[in-house]
Design an enzyme around this catalytic site. Structure first.
Site, PDB file in Angstrom:
ATOM      1  N   GLY A  33     -32.572 -16.755  17.911  1.00  0.00           N
ATOM      2  CA  GLY A  33     -33.533 -17.800  18.729  1.00  0.00           C
ATOM      3  C   GLY A  33     -34.473 -17.217  19.621  1.00  0.00           C
ATOM      4  N   ASN A  35     -37.636 -17.343  19.028  1.00  0.00           N
ATOM      5  CA  ASN A  35     -38.937 -17.579  18.930  1.00  0.00           C
ATOM      6  C   ASN A  35     -39.292 -18.671  20.086  1.00  0.00           C
ATOM      7  OD1 ASN A  35     -37.016 -19.517  17.783  1.00  0.00           O
ATOM      8  ND2 ASN A  35     -38.627 -20.960  17.201  1.00  0.00           N
ATOM      9  N   GLY A  37     -38.487 -20.025  24.550  1.00  0.00           N
ATOM     10  CA  GLY A  37     -37.607 -20.043  25.800  1.00  0.00           C
ATOM     11  C   GLY A  37     -36.971 -18.670  26.132  1.00  0.00           C
ATOM     12  N   GLY A  39     -35.059 -16.666  24.418  1.00  0.00           N
ATOM     13  CA  GLY A  39     -35.070 -15.725  23.213  1.00  0.00           C
ATOM     14  C   GLY A  39     -36.310 -14.874  23.325  1.00  0.00           C
ATOM     15  N   SER A 162     -22.466 -20.370  29.178  1.00  0.00           N
ATOM     16  CA  SER A 162     -22.679 -21.208  30.194  1.00  0.00           C
ATOM     17  C   SER A 162     -21.905 -21.536  31.174  1.00  0.00           C
ATOM     18  CB  SER A 162     -23.348 -22.657  29.475  1.00  0.00           C
ATOM     19  OG  SER A 162     -23.497 -23.516  30.309  1.00  0.00           O
ATOM     20  N   TYR A 188     -20.507 -29.734  24.052  1.00  0.00           N
ATOM     21  CA  TYR A 188     -21.324 -28.562  24.428  1.00  0.00           C
ATOM     22  C   TYR A 188     -20.399 -27.477  25.352  1.00  0.00           C
ATOM     23  CZ  TYR A 188     -24.661 -25.650  26.635  1.00  0.00           C
ATOM     24  OH  TYR A 188     -25.820 -24.707  27.296  1.00  0.00           O
TER      25      TYR A 188
END
Length: 312
Positions: A33, A35, A37, A39, A162, A188
């Site tokens: 990930g 690409n 935020g 990441g 999280s 989630y």
């Protein structure tokens, strides 16, 4: 260190600050990930410190655009690998490609999806959040960990979980919500709890093997990133509600960088981190028996899916 003053890390520290002068020249990092935020900020910081980074993402063109933007400003080399964590065939192809890296020192499992509604599935039939956030990374790490362990040098696996793991529950016989009610946020939380239990069991196994590779899980904080874009208007409401507590992407990536580079974490494999400090996860994430059961069930689900897809 910046000049002669030590940096005190906290909730508003940035990823670059969390480096604290560390030199990663000669190290190789894989970031999922990468690409956008958290990441892309993770890639920026690691490459700034000299690490060669592989930016993994679904859209290779988007990843190449980010790599082209970052490359002139960093020391390490940035390359791009296509990876769709919702597709085991894509993960297998990426794992095969990454196996040719000269070395692998840092594996940052950053990518994820959040509060997907209505219920959706991966290409292989797994509930999308559990399949992407946990099973996809579980399978990718199973391909790359042998390389990390074989090197015989210190390495780290960093998994983004999280604080939502606190309301997660692992229903070991119904992980894909086939018989239970599906709730976007509940699912989630389940996936983020699975991330933490994965790290707990991985750390146990690595220690048992005497491997110098260590594993850490973290909560990046509530960040305003693209992870909630699919939520539409609900994302706007969510971000407005939490505006006073929101972190920037650079601040959200700070704990990732701390987990990947902090020398004081050596010997603390399995630790859970928040705001660049060790923290105590909810009780559900400290269940060693459930961590072992989830690992075994994850292996079973992935192997069955691989066999069905003709990939085993």
């Amino acid at each position: 260190m910046v000049g002669s003053k030590p940096i005190k890390l906290g909730s508003r520290s940035t990823a670059i600050e969390a480096l604290r002068g560390v030199d990663l020249t000669g190290k190789v990092a894989v970031v999922t990930g990468g690409n956008s935020g958290l990441g892309s900020e993770t890639i920026r910081a690691l490459a700034t410190a000299g690490a060669d980074c592989v930016l993994c993402c679904r859209n290779k063109k988007a990843g190449q655009a980010v790599a082209a933007e970052l490359q002139p400003t960093v020391k390490g080399k940035i390359s791009v690998q296509r990876l769709d964590l919702a597709d085991l065939s894509s993960i297998k192809a990426a794992g095969d490609a990454l196996a040719s890296l000269p070395s692998l020192d840092l594996l940052v499992l950053n990518a994820g999806v959040m509060a997907v509604r209505p219920k959706q599935h991966t290409k292989d039939g797994f509930e999308l959040q559990f399949g992407t956030n946990h099973l996809g990374h579980f399978y990718l790490s199973s391909q790359l960990l042998p390389k990390m362990k074989k090197q015989g040098t210190p390495g780290r696996v960093v998994v983004l979980s999280s604080s939502a793991h606190g309301f997660g529950r692992i229903h070991i016989d119904d992980l894909n919500c086939e018989r239970r009610w599906y709730g976007a946020w509940a699912s989630y939380g389940n996936a983020k709890l699975a991330n933490l239990l994965f790290v707990k069991e991985l750390a146990r196994r690595l220690q048992e093997e005497g491997s110098p590779v260590e594993a850490f899980a973290l909560h990046p904080g509530i960040c305003h990133t693209s992870i909630g874009e699919h939520m539409g208007g609900r994302a706007t409401v969510f971000y407005c509600m939490y505006k006073p507590w929101l972190k920037s992407a650079a601040q959200g990536a700070a704990t990732t960088i701390y987990a990947a580079t902090a020398p004081e974490l050596s010997g603390k494999s399995g630790a859970y981190l928040e705001d660049c400090h060790e923290a105590k996860p909810w009780r559900c994430a400290r269940d060693a028996d459930m961590a072992r059961r989830l690992w075994d069930k994850s292996e079973e689900l992935v192997q069955a899916a691989l066999k069905k897809a003709g990939l085993a």
